[in-house]
Design an enzyme around this catalytic site. Structure first.
Site, short mmCIF file in Angstrom:
data_model
loop_
_atom_site.label_atom_id
_atom_site.label_comp_id
_atom_site.label_asym_id
_atom_site.label_seq_id
_atom_site.Cartn_x
_atom_site.Cartn_y
_atom_site.Cartn_z
N GLY A 45 6.45 -11.80 -6.23
CA GLY A 45 6.52 -10.96 -5.04
C GLY A 45 7.00 -11.75 -3.84
O GLY A 45 6.57 -11.53 -2.69
N GLY A 46 7.91 -12.69 -4.10
CA GLY A 46 8.27 -13.70 -3.11
C GLY A 46 9.06 -13.20 -1.92
O GLY A 46 9.23 -13.93 -0.95
N LEU A 47 9.56 -11.96 -1.97
CA LEU A 47 10.35 -11.46 -0.84
C LEU A 47 9.53 -10.55 0.08
O LEU A 47 10.08 -9.84 0.92
CB LEU A 47 11.60 -10.73 -1.34
CG LEU A 47 12.59 -11.60 -2.14
CD1 LEU A 47 13.81 -10.79 -2.54
CD2 LEU A 47 13.01 -12.83 -1.33
N GLN B 297 6.08 -10.23 2.83
CA GLN B 297 5.84 -10.83 4.15
C GLN B 297 5.58 -12.34 4.07
O GLN B 297 5.91 -13.07 5.01
CB GLN B 297 4.64 -10.13 4.82
CG GLN B 297 4.40 -10.55 6.26
CD GLN B 297 3.09 -10.02 6.83
OE1 GLN B 297 2.27 -9.43 6.10
NE2 GLN B 297 2.88 -10.22 8.11
N LEU B 298 4.99 -12.81 2.97
CA LEU B 298 4.47 -14.17 2.96
C LEU B 298 5.21 -15.16 2.08
O LEU B 298 5.09 -16.38 2.25
CB LEU B 298 2.99 -14.13 2.53
CG LEU B 298 2.09 -13.22 3.37
CD1 LEU B 298 0.69 -13.18 2.80
CD2 LEU B 298 2.07 -13.69 4.82
N ILE C 216 11.73 -8.73 -7.70
CA ILE C 216 12.60 -7.81 -8.42
C ILE C 216 13.75 -7.35 -7.53
O ILE C 216 14.54 -6.52 -7.92
CB ILE C 216 11.83 -6.59 -8.97
CG1 ILE C 216 11.04 -5.90 -7.86
CG2 ILE C 216 10.90 -7.02 -10.10
CD1 ILE C 216 10.42 -4.57 -8.27
N ILE D 257 6.68 -8.46 -12.82
CA ILE D 257 5.35 -8.82 -13.34
C ILE D 257 4.84 -7.82 -14.38
O ILE D 257 3.85 -8.07 -15.06
CB ILE D 257 4.30 -8.95 -12.20
CG1 ILE D 257 4.22 -7.67 -11.37
CG2 ILE D 257 4.62 -10.15 -11.32
CD1 ILE D 257 2.89 -7.51 -10.68
N TYR E 168 -5.57 0.16 -3.11
CA TYR E 168 -5.31 -1.25 -2.78
C TYR E 168 -6.62 -2.05 -2.81
O TYR E 168 -6.71 -3.10 -3.47
CB TYR E 168 -4.67 -1.30 -1.39
CG TYR E 168 -4.40 -2.67 -0.82
CD1 TYR E 168 -3.57 -3.56 -1.45
CD2 TYR E 168 -4.96 -3.03 0.42
CE1 TYR E 168 -3.30 -4.81 -0.88
CE2 TYR E 168 -4.69 -4.27 0.99
CZ TYR E 168 -3.85 -5.15 0.33
OH TYR E 168 -3.58 -6.37 0.90
C1 AKB Z 1 -2.75 -4.09 4.89
O1 AKB Z 1 -2.88 -3.72 6.07
O2 AKB Z 1 -2.72 -3.33 3.92
C2 AKB Z 1 -2.69 -5.57 4.66
C3 AKB Z 1 -4.04 -6.14 4.47
C4 AKB Z 1 -4.96 -6.31 5.61
O3 AKB Z 1 -4.42 -6.46 3.37
N1 AKB Z 1 -2.02 -6.22 5.74
#
Ligand code: AKB
Length: 332
Positions: free
Chosen positions: A26-28, A30-31, A53, A71, A159
């Site tokens: 997932g290298g592209l 934010q981080l 990808i 992945i 998430y």
């Molecule tokens: C999000 O807002 O979903 C992320 C996080 C805080 O994990 N930046």
């Protein structure tokens, strides 16, 4: 046995003579590019492979090794890890909180099935594994101010559920198979030259460019929504530090890290020191607002500070000055 019990005996320390061979998934996002740049300075350009990808922009492609890695394709993952002799893996592929709610099936595939593939490949090939977790792994029944490392975690987003799952599965693989799993719960991360993709804390990244360019910003969270945040340099340094920490310093495998907490109104106030006529307006996104309200206002990171010496460099004033400076500020 595919997963030798003593795997961790081999994976806990790398001699200085041999730097790790690193893969970032997932290298592209934010981080990833920032992490690759930090790790390449430390371990050498060719020892750090970015993957995604998507097609990398030219400057990323020319800055060091890049490979295509899905992945969800576990055979291909094994191939990459074997062919490149990977010994450390940073698993950044994930759908974030707001975009995950808009596509639960995809979030489940990427964040949960993808993680299973990563755990198996790391355990089988004796790879030290970093998986980022998040303030999103807490929920409305967690202590909110601050949330400790160990407490009730009942998140209400896919998430958050996938990140609690990742924490628990990683720790299970550590105890069961000796996988050298390390995990940090990140606050909202604020970066200057990369954009987040569909999170709840995104406003705190977007506000700076808007402030410098237009002097105004329309915020999608309410004025008094307090969330934990961190400047990207602190986040990436913490990530490297926990990966380099000797195993005996780690009393746990999943740590909170924290730097600052603020509300949109407080951030706007801090911005006015650099852009005096800055105006913030509010057009609240009900989904993001509900998610933000279910998250803690601050994190207790005392274990990270005690165990492996975590310390943040950037508080709100330094963060704002750095971001404004990057976006070409008119400090008056
Ligand atoms: C999000 O807002 O979903 C992320 C996080 C805080 O994990 N930046």
């Amino acid at each position: 046995d595919r997963f030798p019990q003593d795997a961790k005996l081999h994976s806990t320390s790398f001699s200085e003579a041999e730097p790790p061979r690193v893969l970032i998934t997932g290298g592209l996002g934010q981080l990833g590019v920032g992490l690759a740049s930090l790790l390449r300075k430390r371990f050498g350009k060719d020892n750090v492979i970015l993957s995604d990808i998507k097609k990398p922009p030219a400057h990323v492609f020319h800055s060091g090794p890049f490979v295509y890695a899905d992945i969800l394709d576990d055979k291909k993952l094994h191939e990459i890890v074997v062919n490149h002799r990977i010994s450390w893996l940073f698993h950044y592929s994930a759908l974030l909180s707001a975009v995950g709610e808009a596509n639960v099936a995809l979030a489940r595939d990427v964040n949960i099935t993808g993680l299973h593939n990563i755990l198996d490949v790391a355990a089988e090939h004796n790879v030290r594994l970093f998986v980022p977790s998040t303030i999103g792994a807490f929920g409305p029944t967690s202590p909110q101010n601050p949330a400790p490392d160990l407490c009730i975690q009942r998140p209400r987003t896919i998430y958050g559920v996938s990140k609690v799952h990742a924490e628990l599965m990683g720790e299970y693989y550590y105890y069961r198979y000796g996988l050298d799993f390390r995990c940090l719960r990140y606050p909202g991360i604020i970066s200057a030259d990369s954009q987040p993709g569909g999170g709840t804390t995104d406003y705190a990244v977007q506000i700076f460019q808007a402030a410098v360019k237009n002097g105004t910003f329309e915020c999608n969270l309410e004025a008094n929504t307090r969330l934990p945040m961190m400047y990207i340099n602190d986040c990436l340094r913490a990530t490297l530090e926990v990966m380099e920490a000797p195993a005996e310093r780690l009393s746990m495998r999943t740590y909170n890290i924290s730097a600052m907490s603020f509300t949109p109104e407080e951030l706007a106030q801090a911005l006015r020191k650099h852009v005096p006529d800055f105006q913030i307006t509010y057009c609240v996104d009900p989904l993001r607002q509900a998610i933000a309200e279910s998250w803690p206002m601050s994190l207790d990171d005392s274990n990270a500070r005690k165990d492996w010496g975590w310390n943040h460099d950037f508080d709100l004033p330094e963060l704002v000055a750095t971001m404004i400076n990057f976006h070409g500020a008119r400090t008056r």
